[in-house]
Design a protein around this motif. Sequence first.
Motif, PDB file in Angstrom:
ATOM      1  N   TRP A 102       0.828  -1.200   0.000  1.00 32.20           N
ATOM      2  CA  TRP A 102       0.000   0.000   0.000  1.00 32.20           C
ATOM      3  C   TRP A 102       0.871   1.262   0.000  1.00 32.20           C
ATOM      4  N   ALA A 103       2.017   1.198   0.659  1.00 28.42           N
ATOM      5  CA  ALA A 103       2.904   2.363   0.750  1.00 28.42           C
ATOM      6  C   ALA A 103       3.356   2.844  -0.625  1.00 28.42           C
ATOM      7  N   ASP A 106       0.313   5.108  -1.582  1.00 29.86           N
ATOM      8  CA  ASP A 106      -0.162   6.073  -0.588  1.00 29.86           C
ATOM      9  C   ASP A 106       0.531   7.422  -0.804  1.00 29.86           C
ATOM     10  N   ARG A 107      -0.220   8.498  -0.666  1.00 29.75           N
ATOM     11  CA  ARG A 107       0.355   9.836  -0.919  1.00 29.75           C
ATOM     12  C   ARG A 107       1.466  10.190   0.060  1.00 29.75           C
ATOM     13  N   ASP A 108       1.409   9.643   1.287  1.00 29.22           N
ATOM     14  CA  ASP A 108       2.428   9.913   2.292  1.00 29.22           C
ATOM     15  C   ASP A 108       3.394   8.754   2.472  1.00 29.22           C
ATOM     16  N   ARG A 109       3.280   7.736   1.632  1.00 33.98           N
ATOM     17  CA  ARG A 109       4.128   6.531   1.697  1.00 33.98           C
ATOM     18  C   ARG A 109       3.966   5.775   3.017  1.00 33.98           C
ATOM     19  N   GLN A 110       2.739   5.776   3.550  1.00 33.00           N
ATOM     20  CA  GLN A 110       2.461   5.057   4.787  1.00 33.00           C
ATOM     21  C   GLN A 110       1.952   3.651   4.483  1.00 33.00           C
ATOM     22  N   LEU A 112      -0.589   0.538   5.141  1.00 32.54           N
ATOM     23  CA  LEU A 112      -2.030   0.571   5.364  1.00 32.54           C
ATOM     24  C   LEU A 112      -2.364   0.515   6.852  1.00 32.54           C
ATOM     25  N   ARG A 115      -1.874   3.926   8.293  1.00 32.82           N
ATOM     26  CA  ARG A 115      -2.943   4.836   7.863  1.00 32.82           C
ATOM     27  C   ARG A 115      -4.205   4.585   8.695  1.00 32.82           C
ATOM     28  N   CYS A 120       2.397   6.893  12.219  1.00 34.91           N
ATOM     29  CA  CYS A 120       3.273   7.219  11.102  1.00 34.91           C
ATOM     30  C   CYS A 120       4.706   6.860  11.491  1.00 34.91           C
TER      31      CYS A 120
END
Length: 130
Positions: A102-103, A106-110, A112, A115, A120
Amino acid sequence: MLYESMLLLGVLALTFLVPYLMLGVGFEIAPPGWFAWLHIFAVLGAYFVWYWRRHGQTLAMQTWWLKLVDAQEGCHPTAARCWLRYALCWPSVLLFGIGLLWALVDRDRQFLHDRLSGTCIVLLPPATKA
Protein backbone atom coordinates in the motif's frame (compact mmCIF):
# COMPACT_ATOMS: atom_id res chain seq x y z
CA MET A 1 11.65 -6.67 8.57
CA LEU A 2 14.38 -9.29 8.28
CA TYR A 3 16.37 -7.76 11.14
CA GLU A 4 13.22 -7.45 13.26
CA SER A 5 12.40 -11.11 12.55
CA MET A 6 15.80 -12.24 13.78
CA LEU A 7 15.32 -10.32 17.03
CA LEU A 8 11.84 -11.78 17.44
CA LEU A 9 13.26 -15.31 17.21
CA GLY A 10 15.15 -14.62 20.43
CA VAL A 11 12.06 -13.16 22.09
CA LEU A 12 9.98 -16.18 21.08
CA ALA A 13 12.69 -18.64 22.13
CA LEU A 14 12.72 -17.18 25.61
CA THR A 15 8.99 -16.63 26.11
CA PHE A 16 7.52 -19.44 24.03
CA LEU A 17 9.89 -22.33 23.41
CA VAL A 18 11.39 -22.51 26.90
CA PRO A 19 8.04 -22.65 28.74
CA TYR A 20 6.58 -25.15 26.25
CA LEU A 21 9.66 -27.36 26.51
CA MET A 22 9.43 -27.26 30.30
CA LEU A 23 5.75 -28.20 30.18
CA GLY A 24 6.35 -30.96 27.65
CA VAL A 25 9.44 -32.53 29.18
CA GLY A 26 8.66 -31.93 32.85
CA PHE A 27 4.93 -32.52 32.96
CA GLU A 28 4.15 -34.15 29.58
CA ILE A 29 1.61 -31.44 28.85
CA ALA A 30 1.02 -29.99 25.40
CA PRO A 31 -1.29 -26.96 25.27
CA PRO A 32 -3.76 -26.94 22.35
CA GLY A 33 -2.67 -25.31 19.09
CA TRP A 34 -5.07 -22.36 19.40
CA PHE A 35 -3.53 -21.52 22.78
CA ALA A 36 -0.03 -21.57 21.28
CA TRP A 37 -1.06 -19.08 18.58
CA LEU A 38 -2.76 -16.89 21.16
CA HIS A 39 0.41 -17.03 23.25
CA ILE A 40 2.56 -15.99 20.27
CA PHE A 41 0.15 -13.16 19.41
CA ALA A 42 0.22 -11.88 23.00
CA VAL A 43 4.01 -12.16 23.43
CA LEU A 44 4.78 -10.38 20.16
CA GLY A 45 2.12 -7.78 20.91
CA ALA A 46 3.64 -7.08 24.32
CA TYR A 47 7.09 -6.72 22.72
CA PHE A 48 5.98 -4.29 20.02
CA VAL A 49 3.60 -2.23 22.14
CA TRP A 50 6.11 -1.90 24.98
CA TYR A 51 8.83 -0.61 22.66
CA TRP A 52 6.53 1.60 20.58
CA ARG A 53 4.95 3.11 23.68
CA ARG A 54 8.18 3.57 25.61
CA HIS A 55 10.64 4.72 22.93
CA GLY A 56 8.60 4.87 19.72
CA GLN A 57 11.13 2.38 18.35
CA THR A 58 11.82 -1.34 18.48
CA LEU A 59 15.45 -2.45 18.55
CA ALA A 60 15.49 -2.87 14.77
CA MET A 61 13.88 0.55 14.24
CA GLN A 62 16.62 2.13 16.38
CA THR A 63 19.24 0.65 14.05
CA TRP A 64 17.62 2.20 10.99
CA TRP A 65 16.75 5.57 12.66
CA LEU A 66 13.00 4.98 12.35
CA LYS A 67 10.43 6.07 14.91
CA LEU A 68 6.71 5.46 15.30
CA VAL A 69 4.69 8.57 16.13
CA ASP A 70 1.07 9.62 16.31
CA ALA A 71 0.21 10.87 12.81
CA GLN A 72 -1.60 13.99 14.04
CA GLU A 73 0.34 14.96 17.16
CA GLY A 74 3.85 13.78 16.27
CA CYS A 75 4.37 12.35 19.77
CA HIS A 76 4.49 8.79 21.11
CA PRO A 77 1.27 6.97 20.20
CA THR A 78 -1.08 5.88 22.97
CA ALA A 79 -1.13 2.26 24.12
CA ALA A 80 -4.53 1.77 22.48
CA ARG A 81 -3.21 3.12 19.17
CA CYS A 82 -0.15 0.84 19.44
CA TRP A 83 -2.34 -2.22 20.07
CA LEU A 84 -4.54 -1.24 17.12
CA ARG A 85 -1.50 -0.89 14.86
CA TYR A 86 -0.18 -4.25 16.05
CA ALA A 87 -3.51 -5.99 15.40
CA LEU A 88 -3.74 -4.44 11.94
CA CYS A 89 -0.16 -5.47 11.09
CA TRP A 90 -1.13 -9.15 11.04
CA PRO A 91 -3.60 -9.03 8.13
CA SER A 92 -1.48 -6.34 6.47
CA VAL A 93 1.47 -8.74 6.28
CA LEU A 94 -0.30 -12.11 6.04
CA LEU A 95 -2.54 -11.15 3.12
CA PHE A 96 0.42 -11.34 0.73
CA GLY A 97 1.88 -8.11 2.11
CA ILE A 98 -0.90 -5.96 0.65
CA GLY A 99 -0.70 -3.56 3.59
CA LEU A 100 3.02 -3.09 2.99
CA LEU A 101 2.59 -2.67 -0.77
CA TRP A 102 0.00 0.00 0.00
CA ALA A 103 2.90 2.36 0.75
CA LEU A 104 3.76 2.38 -2.97
CA VAL A 105 0.47 4.12 -3.81
CA ASP A 106 -0.16 6.07 -0.59
CA ARG A 107 0.35 9.84 -0.92
CA ASP A 108 2.43 9.91 2.29
CA ARG A 109 4.13 6.53 1.70
CA GLN A 110 2.46 5.06 4.79
CA PHE A 111 1.68 1.40 5.31
CA LEU A 112 -2.03 0.57 5.36
CA HIS A 113 -1.93 -0.40 9.05
CA ASP A 114 -0.33 2.97 9.87
CA ARG A 115 -2.94 4.84 7.86
CA LEU A 116 -5.79 2.97 9.61
CA SER A 117 -4.34 3.23 13.12
CA GLY A 118 -3.40 6.91 12.92
CA THR A 119 0.33 6.32 13.29
CA CYS A 120 3.27 7.22 11.10
CA ILE A 121 6.88 6.06 10.79
CA VAL A 122 9.36 8.92 10.54
CA LEU A 123 13.04 8.91 9.66
CA LEU A 124 15.16 10.48 12.38
CA PRO A 125 18.27 12.49 11.60
CA PRO A 126 21.44 10.55 12.38
CA ALA A 127 23.15 11.50 15.61
CA THR A 128 26.14 13.74 15.12
CA LYS A 129 29.39 12.74 16.76
CA ALA A 130 31.08 15.40 18.81
